[in-house]
Design a protein around this motif. Structure first.
Motif, PDB file in Angstrom:
ATOM      1  N   CYS A 179     -20.383   3.617  -4.956  1.00 58.29           N
ATOM      2  CA  CYS A 179     -19.431   3.420  -6.207  1.00 58.29           C
ATOM      3  C   CYS A 179     -17.847   3.147  -6.043  1.00 58.29           C
ATOM      4  O   CYS A 179     -17.383   2.727  -7.009  1.00 58.29           O
ATOM      5  N   GLY A 180     -17.363   3.371  -4.536  1.00 62.99           N
ATOM      6  CA  GLY A 180     -16.363   3.046  -4.349  1.00 62.99           C
ATOM      7  C   GLY A 180     -15.187   4.468  -4.145  1.00 62.99           C
ATOM      8  O   GLY A 180     -14.167   4.384  -4.230  1.00 62.99           O
ATOM      9  N   LYS A 181     -16.046   5.627  -4.145  1.00 62.89           N
ATOM     10  CA  LYS A 181     -15.215   6.764  -4.029  1.00 62.89           C
ATOM     11  C   LYS A 181     -14.590   6.950  -2.859  1.00 62.89           C
ATOM     12  O   LYS A 181     -13.283   7.263  -2.607  1.00 62.89           O
ATOM     13  N   THR A 182     -15.241   6.549  -1.616  1.00 62.38           N
ATOM     14  CA  THR A 182     -14.623   6.530  -0.603  1.00 62.38           C
ATOM     15  C   THR A 182     -13.475   5.617  -0.378  1.00 62.38           C
ATOM     16  O   THR A 182     -12.506   5.937   0.259  1.00 62.38           O
ATOM     17  N   THR A 183     -13.684   4.531  -0.901  1.00 65.90           N
ATOM     18  CA  THR A 183     -12.706   3.379  -0.709  1.00 65.90           C
ATOM     19  C   THR A 183     -11.348   4.172  -1.300  1.00 65.90           C
ATOM     20  O   THR A 183     -10.246   3.710  -0.917  1.00 65.90           O
ATOM     21  N   LEU A 184     -11.575   4.418  -2.726  1.00 73.84           N
ATOM     22  CA  LEU A 184     -10.413   5.078  -3.356  1.00 73.84           C
ATOM     23  C   LEU A 184      -9.666   6.120  -2.570  1.00 73.84           C
ATOM     24  O   LEU A 184      -8.305   5.812  -2.408  1.00 73.84           O
ATOM     25  N   VAL A 185     -10.427   6.944  -2.086  1.00 71.15           N
ATOM     26  CA  VAL A 185      -9.932   8.134  -1.185  1.00 71.15           C
ATOM     27  C   VAL A 185      -9.118   7.200   0.057  1.00 71.15           C
ATOM     28  O   VAL A 185      -7.979   7.807   0.235  1.00 71.15           O
ATOM     29  N   ASN A 186      -9.637   6.534   0.731  1.00 75.47           N
ATOM     30  CA  ASN A 186      -8.919   5.845   1.879  1.00 75.47           C
ATOM     31  C   ASN A 186      -7.742   5.303   1.359  1.00 75.47           C
ATOM     32  O   ASN A 186      -6.758   5.039   2.345  1.00 75.47           O
ATOM     33  N   VAL A 187      -7.431   4.774  -0.010  1.00 75.11           N
ATOM     34  CA  VAL A 187      -6.582   4.015  -0.070  1.00 75.11           C
ATOM     35  C   VAL A 187      -5.439   5.207  -0.477  1.00 75.11           C
ATOM     36  O   VAL A 187      -4.303   4.915  -0.019  1.00 75.11           O
ATOM     37  N   LEU A 188      -5.724   6.078  -1.157  1.00 80.33           N
ATOM     38  CA  LEU A 188      -4.744   7.060  -1.171  1.00 80.33           C
ATOM     39  C   LEU A 188      -4.392   7.861  -0.131  1.00 80.33           C
ATOM     40  O   LEU A 188      -3.130   8.317  -0.049  1.00 80.33           O
ATOM     41  N   LEU A 189      -4.855   8.016   1.019  1.00 80.35           N
ATOM     42  CA  LEU A 189      -4.529   8.418   2.144  1.00 80.35           C
ATOM     43  C   LEU A 189      -3.752   7.247   3.017  1.00 80.35           C
ATOM     44  O   LEU A 189      -3.433   7.501   4.153  1.00 80.35           O
ATOM     45  N   LYS A 190      -3.605   6.122   2.549  1.00 76.80           N
ATOM     46  CA  LYS A 190      -3.104   4.978   3.150  1.00 76.80           C
ATOM     47  C   LYS A 190      -3.717   4.744   4.455  1.00 76.80           C
ATOM     48  O   LYS A 190      -3.219   4.230   5.565  1.00 76.80           O
ATOM     49  N   LEU A 191      -5.252   4.635   4.630  1.00 71.20           N
ATOM     50  CA  LEU A 191      -6.118   3.969   5.568  1.00 71.20           C
ATOM     51  C   LEU A 191      -6.189   2.771   5.172  1.00 71.20           C
ATOM     52  O   LEU A 191      -6.617   1.921   6.011  1.00 71.20           O
TER      53      LEU A 191
END
Lengths: 318, 321
Positions: free
Chosen positions: B52-64
């Motif tokens: 659902c995009g949870k991990t992608t969202l988190v990766n963006v927040l970490l600037k990964l």
């Protein structure tokens, strides 16, 4: 009630660099025909080891069976040769393995994998096997069977893969099914569907089940009776109602208490002793090191399973 | 009111899917327009099915990952418009604890190096001082000080997760992302890790973003919850309000499909039909309409906006307007 599986005095040990460790020590455990028996315990309790011992899939060495009898339909499985076991695995006793991601072979299509099992185990011709494979896909409620059978495992979702593994387990008409945490690693929404499917198939085929889980709540949805395993020993045994509603052994209480229920309701960690000791004590109750109610006797004498009413048994001095 | 630590504005992240010779390139819409603000000291629970995009969202927040569009502000600084020394300082403040401690710790490194690496990179202390800092961190997460000279394989799952937590806390971050911190360990270790995390939060004044699909874990930890479906928030607001009375049909479905001791039989579990649709071509209108048990005509035509439905929360559903 006739007993389909009867385990007596089973001791399984592992040889390690630090010496021999006992992993399973079951005095007696029997599963009646048509019953669903659940086995619950934390990781390292010996749940999967028991499943592998029944199917003789244990890696020997480092493991070895010190003593014991596993009677299946009156015959001791531990005395069977590898050739005889191959006739039992799949046909009489089958297993749903833990991880749907790694159980299927990634280089064959799911159809090849299912038809091969059917050809080998049931002596079907290729065309018959294909037809049966489609039936099996319908049985596990996978839509568009031909399409799914032509796909490789990586093209399918976790839920679909687990359904294929369930289809394989039911493919050869086994009377006894071992399900080793079949819904681990699945989303709750997918898990609900897989659980319902397993429950339905159990009801329809009247298969006897040993259901392994690390969560009493999940096991209670499938099983009639449950055993709590702690460091290779049964500490509590009884019907689902008895164990879930009136847990008696301190370890069962701890397992239930460890599940967070309310917001910030303090999980009472004093009840959850920090960690199991690495080595087993020479004598006494194996839970004593972590038990808060322990008394002198617990350190000296190993408690035996005793009857506390109905079909409810616990192994505790208190 | 507390100060805002993280603010996310219209965040979008698309991944390209190469087309063939005759087909056009397409985009996987992993995160598609997410807005939220997080106050200091709060715990945000991020819930949703896999994909659902949870991990992608988190990766963006970490600037990964760089976002396709949209902005992320950490304490007022634009995360994607900072460079050099300023970015280095910023990175210290946002850390992550990964899902699986069997993969996230290098098996060939000593615990000293695993926990010490971020310290070495950012603070460059002399070795003796580094060892002492690592020992203090080990003590903080409830491991023996002697563990500095051990390797990851000598520890159990729960202990490894403590090591991962110690590494995340090594630089005294302000925001810690917990990506399914207890999904690969059993119930007893989970209870210990959860209460350790809450203790640390109070002790070190942390803010958490908790990604999990175990609703009980989220209920235990979170102050606010965001339920994600196909790259969008479908319900977002106060945790207690959502757990008391989930408003969006998807949230309700998630809650009803989880087994609990109060559920008597498997048939009482709620089953959401079908799978999560492809994020390349999400359904028209409301993205949930293909699986929604209460679907109406309007749902396939018009996308419901995420609007305030009561005092404490927002939801995106035509039923609620």
């Amino acid at each position: 009630m006739t007993e389909l599986l009867k385990i007596e005095n089973l001791k399984v040990n592992f040889r390690t660099f630090e010496g021999v460790t006992n992993v399973l020590n079951l005095e007696s455990l029997s599963v009646a025909k048509g019953e669903s028996f659940g086995l619950v315990g934390e990781s390292g309790a010996g749940k999967t080891t028991l499943a592998y011992t029944i199917l003789k899939l244990l890696p020997i060495p480092p493991a070895f069976v010190e003593s014991g009898v596993i009677n299946f339909e009156g015959e001791n499985l531990l005395k069977k040769s590898e050739g005889e076991m191959q006739k039992i695995r799949g046909k009489k006793v089958s297993m749903i393995f833990q991880d749907p991601m790694s159980t299927l072979n990634p280089v064959f299509t799911t159809g090849q994998q299912i038809t091969r099992v059917l050809q080998h185990n049931q002596g079907l011709h290729k065309a018959q096997a294909k037809k049966r494979a489609v039936e099996l896909m319908n049985l596990v409620k996978l839509p568009d069977p031909e399409n799914i059978l032509s796909k490789y495992p990586h093209e399918l979702s976790g839920g679909q893969r687990q359904r294929i593994i369930i289809a394989l387990a039911f493919s050869c008409g086994a009377q006894f099914l071992i399900a080793d945490e079949p819904t681990r690693n699945l989303d709750v929404t997918i898990q609900a569907g897989v659980l319902q499917l397993i429950a339905e198939l159990i009801r329809e085929t009247n298969v006897t089940v040993l259901f392994i889980g690390n969560n009493l709540e999940l096991v209670s949805l499938i099983c009639d009776r449950v055993g709590i395993l702690h460091r290779g020993q049964l500490v509590e045994l009884g019907s689902i109602k008895e164990v879930a509603k009136h847990p008696a052994h301190p370890y069962t209480l701890t397992l239930l208490r460890a599940i967070p229920k309310e917001k910030r309701e303090k999980i009472d960690l004093t009840q959850i002793a920090l960690k199991a000791e690495e080595r087993l004590a020479e004598k006494g109750c194996r839970y004593a090191g972590r038990c808060l109610k322990k008394e002198k006797i617990c350190l000296e004498e190993e408690p035996a399973l005793k009857h506390i009413g109905g079909t409810h048994y616990i192994a505790c001095h208190l | 009111m507390n100060e805002t630590i993280l603010s996310v504005k219209d965040l979008v992240k698309y991944f390209p899917v190469r087309g063939g010779v005759f087909t056009k390139a397409q985009w996987v819409k992993a995160v598609d327009g997410v807005n939220f603000e997080l106050e200091k000291g709060r715990v945000l629970g991020l819930v949703g099915e896999s994909g659902c995009g949870k991990t992608t969202l988190v990766n963006v927040l970490l600037k990964l990952e760089e976002p396709t569009s949209g902005k992320v502000f950490f304490e007022g600084t634009d995360l994607f418009n900072t460079h050099g020394q300023q970015l280095r300082r910023l990175r210290k403040n946002i850390q992550i604890v990964f899902q699986d401690p069997f993969w996230s710790l290098n098996p060939r490194w000593l615990i000293r190096n695993i926990i010490g690496e971020p310290i070495q990179v950012h603070l460059k202390p002399p070795l003796s001082q580094l060892v002492k800092m690592v020992e203090d961190l080990l003590e903080l997460v409830g491991l023996p000080r002697e563990a500095v000279y051990q390797y990851p394989h000598e520890f159990s799952g729960g202990q490894r997760q403590r090591i991962a937590i110690a590494r995340a806390l090594a630089l005294r971050p302000k925001l810690v992302v917990l990506d399914e911190p207890t999904s690969s360990i059993d119930a007893l270790s989970q209870a210990q890790i959860l209460s350790l995390l809450m203790d640390l939060k109070n002790k070190m004044d942390l803010t958490y973003i908790l990604v999990s699909h175990d609703l009980r874990v989220v209920h235990y930890m979170a102050d606010e919850i965001a339920v994600m479906y196909l790259g969008k928030f479908v319900e977002y607001g106060d945790a207690e309000a959502i757990f008391q009375k989930p408003a969006h049909p998807y949230t309700q479905a998630l809650f009803k499909s989880a087994p609990s001791i109060s559920v008597e039989s498997v048939n009482d579990l709620f089953i959401l039909p079908g799978n999560v649709p492809s994020a390349i071509n999400p359904p028209s209108g409301c993205r949930f309409h293909t699986r929604c048990p209460q679907v109406m005509e309007i749902c396939s035509q018009k996308e419901p906006p995420l609007v305030k439905i009561d005092r404490d929360r927002l939801a995106a559903c035509h039923l609620l307007n």
